[in-house]
Motif scaffolding. Structure first.
Motif, PDB file in Angstrom:
ATOM      1  N   PHE A  86     -31.067  15.207  -4.747  1.00 34.27           N
ATOM      2  CA  PHE A  86     -29.641  14.957  -4.545  1.00 34.27           C
ATOM      3  C   PHE A  86     -28.887  15.297  -5.826  1.00 34.27           C
ATOM      4  O   PHE A  86     -28.490  14.397  -6.587  1.00 34.27           O
ATOM      5  CB  PHE A  86     -29.404  13.509  -4.135  1.00 34.27           C
ATOM      6  N   PRO A  87     -28.678  16.590  -6.119  1.00 37.05           N
ATOM      7  CA  PRO A  87     -27.952  16.980  -7.338  1.00 37.05           C
ATOM      8  C   PRO A  87     -26.556  16.357  -7.352  1.00 37.05           C
ATOM      9  O   PRO A  87     -25.875  16.298  -6.328  1.00 37.05           O
ATOM     10  CB  PRO A  87     -27.873  18.511  -7.225  1.00 37.05           C
ATOM     11  N   SER A  88     -26.156  15.909  -8.527  1.00 34.53           N
ATOM     12  CA  SER A  88     -24.917  15.139  -8.626  1.00 34.53           C
ATOM     13  C   SER A  88     -24.167  15.490  -9.905  1.00 34.53           C
ATOM     14  O   SER A  88     -24.770  15.915 -10.901  1.00 34.53           O
ATOM     15  CB  SER A  88     -25.239  13.632  -8.640  1.00 34.53           C
ATOM     16  N   ALA A  89     -22.864  15.286  -9.880  1.00 38.64           N
ATOM     17  CA  ALA A  89     -22.072  15.447 -11.094  1.00 38.64           C
ATOM     18  C   ALA A  89     -22.442  14.379 -12.106  1.00 38.64           C
ATOM     19  O   ALA A  89     -22.537  14.644 -13.313  1.00 38.64           O
ATOM     20  CB  ALA A  89     -20.582  15.373 -10.759  1.00 38.64           C
ATOM     21  N   GLU A  90     -22.651  13.158 -11.622  1.00 40.60           N
ATOM     22  CA  GLU A  90     -23.123  12.049 -12.458  1.00 40.60           C
ATOM     23  C   GLU A  90     -24.161  11.258 -11.690  1.00 40.60           C
ATOM     24  O   GLU A  90     -24.019  11.031 -10.483  1.00 40.60           O
ATOM     25  CB  GLU A  90     -21.970  11.128 -12.877  1.00 40.60           C
ATOM     26  N   CYS A  91     -25.193  10.822 -12.403  1.00 38.88           N
ATOM     27  CA  CYS A  91     -26.277  10.034 -11.810  1.00 38.88           C
ATOM     28  C   CYS A  91     -26.355   8.684 -12.519  1.00 38.88           C
ATOM     29  O   CYS A  91     -26.509   8.641 -13.746  1.00 38.88           O
ATOM     30  CB  CYS A  91     -27.614  10.752 -11.960  1.00 38.88           C
ATOM     31  N   HIS A  92     -26.258   7.618 -11.748  1.00 38.00           N
ATOM     32  CA  HIS A  92     -26.400   6.268 -12.286  1.00 38.00           C
ATOM     33  C   HIS A  92     -27.453   5.540 -11.451  1.00 38.00           C
ATOM     34  O   HIS A  92     -27.528   5.734 -10.239  1.00 38.00           O
ATOM     35  CB  HIS A  92     -25.069   5.513 -12.235  1.00 38.00           C
ATOM     36  N   ALA A  93     -28.256   4.705 -12.088  1.00 34.75           N
ATOM     37  CA  ALA A  93     -29.342   4.031 -11.385  1.00 34.75           C
ATOM     38  C   ALA A  93     -29.365   2.549 -11.715  1.00 34.75           C
ATOM     39  O   ALA A  93     -29.078   2.147 -12.851  1.00 34.75           O
ATOM     40  CB  ALA A  93     -30.688   4.654 -11.744  1.00 34.75           C
ATOM     41  N   PHE A  94     -29.755   1.756 -10.727  1.00 37.20           N
ATOM     42  CA  PHE A  94     -30.096   0.360 -11.003  1.00 37.20           C
ATOM     43  C   PHE A  94     -31.290   0.335 -11.949  1.00 37.20           C
ATOM     44  O   PHE A  94     -32.254   1.084 -11.786  1.00 37.20           O
ATOM     45  CB  PHE A  94     -30.474  -0.367  -9.711  1.00 37.20           C
TER      46      PHE A  94
END
Length: 330
Positions: free
Chosen positions: A28-36
Motif C-alpha cells: 500500500f504505497p503512501s505519501a505518508e506512513c504511520h503505524a501503531f
C-alpha cells in the motif's frame, strides 16, 4: 497518494511483526506512513520509510488517514478487533479506505462481543480482506464475519535481505546451522519428552557451526525470549557445538543491530535453519535456505506456515512435530 495508518502488533520486540509492516507498506504505497507501536523508536529503526508512530485511536484519527491497513502477524484476534474496530468505523464514516490485510487468525468464534453493526459494516465495506494461510481462512469462515477473505500465502517472504550484518558476523568456509527456539513451556516440555528424535535430527548437522537466530525478545513476555530459548537448547542438545556470531545472543546488540531485513540476510547465508519461529521459516523459504520446522504437535502455528508455503519449500525442508508429555494435554 494518501496518508496510511497501519495497525498491527508493532513495537513489542518481534521482528516478524515489523517484517509484516514492511510488506504492508510495500503493498500500500503512501505519501505518508504511520503505524501503531508501543515502542516508536524501535519500530522506526526496523522499518525504513515509516514516518511516525501513534499509540491510541484518537492519535490515529488526528492524522486524518485516507487509508487504514489492519493486519500483519497474528493480529486477527478478538482483543485487536475489539480495540480498533470502533476507530476504524469512525474513519470509514469519514471517508477512509479500510483494508484487513494478511491476517493471522485465531479461533475467535466464541469471543465475538466486538462484532456489532458498526464492525460488520467495516468488514463488509473494507476495500480488501485477506488472511495469510488456510487455517486463518477456516477461522474467519467459522466466525461468521459475513465475508470470506482471500489467502495471501505470506507475501512477506519476498522482502529483500540486507546482508550487512551477515558480512560483519558470519564466518566464511564453514557449514552453518541456524537455530531459533521459543522458550514456551509447551515447547520445552516437548523437547525433553521427545529428546531422542531431536538428537536424531541434529546428528545430520554434526560439524556445523551454530548461528543463533533470535527474532523475538518480547518486551512483555518472558516466554517469548528467543535468546533464552536458544541458550537453553544449546546447553541441552548441542553443548559442544561451536557458536558462530555469539554476539547475536547479546540483548543490547540484538536491540541495536537486528532488523527484519538484516535477519533475513543472516538466514540467507545459512546452510540450514532449524526453527520453532514461523517468520524465521518464512525468511528461509523466501531466501531459498533449507529449513526444518521444530514444533510441538499440540501447536499448529508453525505447521500451518509450512502448509501455506509448501509450493515454495527449498529441497530437504520439512516440519518435525514433537510429542508432548501426557500432562500437557496431548
Amino acid at each position: 497518494m494518501v496518508t496510511t495508518a497501519f495497525l498491527g502488533a508493532y513495537g513489542y520486540g518481534n521482528l516478524g511483526d515489523e517484517l509484516c509492516l514492511i510488506e504492508a507498506m510495500q503493498a500500500f504505497p503512501s505519501a505518508e506512513c504511520h503505524a501503531f507501536s508501543v515502542d516508536a523508536e524501535w519500530t522506526l529503526r526496523c522499518v525504513p520509510g515509516l514516518h511516525g508512530c501513534f499509540r491510541r485511536g484518537p492519535e490515529m484519527l488526528a492524522l486524518r488517514p485516507g487509508r487504514i491497513v489492519f493486519g500483519g502477524g497474528m493480529f486477527g484476534v478478538s482483543e485487536a478487533f475489539a480495540a480498533w474496530m470502533p476507530w476504524m468505523a469512525k474513519a470509514l464514516a469519514e471517508g477512509a479506505e479500510i483494508h484487513l490485510h494478511n491476517l493471522g487468525m485465531a479461533r475467535i468464534k466464541n469471543d465475538l462481543g466486538w462484532l456489532d453493526a458498526a464492525a460488520r459494516r467495516v468488514i463488509a465495506e473494507a476495500a480488501s480482506f485477506t488472511v495469510r494461510d488456510y487455517v486463518s481462512f477456516e477461522m474467519a469462515a467459522e466466525a461468521g464475519l459475513g465475508r470470506m477473505p482471500r489467502i495471501t500465502f505470506f507475501p512477506e517472504a519476498d522482502i529483500a535481505p540486507d546482508f550487512s550484518l551477515a558480512e560483519a558476523l558470519l564466518p566464511r568456509g564453514r557449514e552453518l546451522l541456524g537455530l531459533s527456539i521459543i522458550p514456551l513451556p509447551l515447547m520445552d516440555a516437548a523437547l525433553h519428552h521427545d529428546a531422542a528424535r531431536v538428537q536424531a535430527l541434529l546428528a545430520e548437522f554434526a560439524g556445523h557451526a551454530v548461528v543463533p537466530i533470535p527474532s523475538t525478545v518480547h518486551r512483555e513476555s518472558e516466554t517469548e525470549d528467543d535468546i533464552a530459548g536458544i541458550t537453553h537448547f544449546l546447553r541441552a542438545f548441542l553443548p559442544e557445538a561451536p557458536v558462530a556470531a555469539p554476539a547475536l545472543l547479546d540483548r543490547n546488540i540484538w536491540r541495536d543491530a537486528l532488523t527484519p531485513a538484516r535477519l533475513k540476510g543472516l538466514i540467507a547465508r545459512l546452510d540450514v535453519l532449524v526453527t520453532h519461529r514461523k517468520h524465521n521459516a518464512v525468511h528461509a523459504i523466501g531466501a531459498g535456505t533449507r529449513v526444518v520446522g521444530l514444533h510441538p504437535l499440540l501447536d499448529d502455528s508453525l505447521r500451518r506456515t509450512f502448509v501455506a508455503l509448501s509450493h515454495r519449500l527449498p529441497p530437504g525442508s520439512f516440519c518435525l512435530g514433537l510429542e508432548s508429555p501426557p500432562e500437557a494435554g496431548g
